[in-house]
Design a protein around this motif. Structure first.
Motif, mmCIF file in Angstrom:
data_model
loop_
_atom_site.group_PDB
_atom_site.id
_atom_site.type_symbol
_atom_site.label_atom_id
_atom_site.label_comp_id
_atom_site.label_asym_id
_atom_site.label_seq_id
_atom_site.Cartn_x
_atom_site.Cartn_y
_atom_site.Cartn_z
ATOM 1 N N PRO A 53 0.827 -1.218 0.000
ATOM 2 C CA PRO A 53 0.000 0.000 0.000
ATOM 3 C C PRO A 53 0.854 1.257 0.000
ATOM 4 O O PRO A 53 2.036 1.229 0.368
ATOM 5 N N GLY A 105 0.393 -2.556 7.511
ATOM 6 C CA GLY A 105 0.066 -2.510 6.092
ATOM 7 C C GLY A 105 0.993 -3.373 5.268
ATOM 8 O O GLY A 105 0.745 -3.634 4.083
ATOM 9 N N PRO A 160 -5.699 -1.768 3.359
ATOM 10 C CA PRO A 160 -5.041 -2.804 2.560
ATOM 11 C C PRO A 160 -3.758 -3.277 3.203
ATOM 12 O O PRO A 160 -3.113 -2.539 3.964
ATOM 13 N N ARG A 190 -6.182 -2.765 -6.682
ATOM 14 C CA ARG A 190 -6.468 -3.107 -5.297
ATOM 15 C C ARG A 190 -7.938 -2.896 -5.008
ATOM 16 O O ARG A 190 -8.578 -2.036 -5.591
ATOM 17 N N ASP A 213 -4.142 -7.435 -0.173
ATOM 18 C CA ASP A 213 -3.879 -7.076 -1.558
ATOM 19 C C ASP A 213 -3.119 -8.137 -2.333
ATOM 20 O O ASP A 213 -3.479 -8.488 -3.433
#
Length: 215
Positions: free
Chosen positions: A23, A105, A133, A204, A212
Motif C-alpha cells: 500500500p 500494512g 489494505p 487493489r 492485496d
C-alpha cells in the motif's frame, strides 16, 4: 561467504515484490521470524519505506526469541538495524490490541514454520472485519510441506503472486492452495516478473476487502 549472499538475495527479492505491491501508506511492518533473514529483510525495507515508517511488530516461536531479536537489533553496530522501533507481538497484545498484525500494512514472513501462523482473522481489526489494505511477502515456505499462512488468508487475497509458476505448485504458500483445489484454484497466480515488466499499476480493492497480494 557463509551464506550471506543467499540471505541478501532472498531479502532483496522480498523487498522488490513489496516495493511493487505494498500500500501507499504503511504505518507498521509485521515480521514473522526472528532469524538472520529477518535482519536482512528489515535492512532492505529501509530502502523502500518512507522515513516515517519505523514501527515493527515481530512474532517468533516464543516471546523470548522475539525479545532477543529486538535487543540484538538495538545493540547492532549497523545503523539500519538500530533505526527501527521494534515491539514483540505479545507486548502489543498486552497493550490491549487483540490482533497486532491488523495494524500492519506490510507483513514479511521468514520463519521455518510447518503449520500456519497467520490467518485472515489476524488481519481484521474491527468487529465488522474492515481495515486498510495489506501486502504480505511470504518467504519462509521454501520447501515442500512448509506453511506460514492459513488457506483462508491466501484465498482472500486480491492478487496472488509467485516467483515461478512451475515451482509454486510444489513449494511456497501456494502449494497448499493448489492442493486444496485439486490443482485448479479459482484465482490465478501470476509471476512477479510479469508485474515488474508491466507499466500498469496493481489493482487493489477498497479498504475492507481482502489482503492485496501475497508472494
Amino acid at each position: 561467504d557463509e551464506g550471506i549472499l543467499t540471505e541478501m538475495r532472498a531479502a532483496a527479492a522480498a523487498c522488490v515484490a513489496s516495493s511493487r505491491l505494498m500500500p501507499h501508506e504503511v504505518a507498521a511492518v509485521g515480521m514473522v521470524g526472528a532469524s538472520v533473514q529477518a535482519i536482512w529483510q528489515l535492512r532492505f525495507l529501509r530502502g523502500i519505506l518512507p522515513a516515517s515508517t519505523r514501527r515493527v511488530i515481530v512474532r517468533s516461536r516464543t516471546q523470548a526469541s522475539a525479545a532477543a531479536f529486538r535487543d540484538k537489533m538495538l545493540a547492532s553496530p549497523c545503523d539500519l538495524d538500530r533505526g527501527w522501533d521494534i515491539q514483540t507481538y505479545e507486548e502489543v497484545q498486552a497493550q490491549g490490541v487483540e490482533r497486532p498484525f491488523a495494524q500492519c500494512g506490510l507483513i514479511h514472513t521468514a520463519s521455518c514454520a510447518r503449520q500456519a501462523v497467520i490467518g485472515l482473522a489476524d488481519l481484521q481489526a474491527a468487529p465488522d472485519g474492515r481495515r486498510g489494505p495489506v501486502h504480505i511477502s511470504a518467504m519462509g515456505a521454501d520447501s515442500a510441506g512448509k506453511q506460514e499462512l492459513r488457506l483462508d488468508l491466501v484465498e482472500a487475497a486480491d492478487v496472488l503472486v509467485c516467483d515461478s509458476l512451475v515451482q509454486t505448485r510444489e513449494r511456497g504458500e501456494f502449494q497448499h492452495y493448489f492442493a486444496a483445489h485439486s490443482g485448479s484454484p479459482p484465482k490465478q497466480v501470476v509471476e512477479i516478473g510479469s508485474l515488474l515488466s508491466s507499466p500498469e499499476p496493481v489493482r487493489r480493492q477498497q479498504p475492507g476487502g481482502g489482503p492485496d497480494a501475497l508472494l
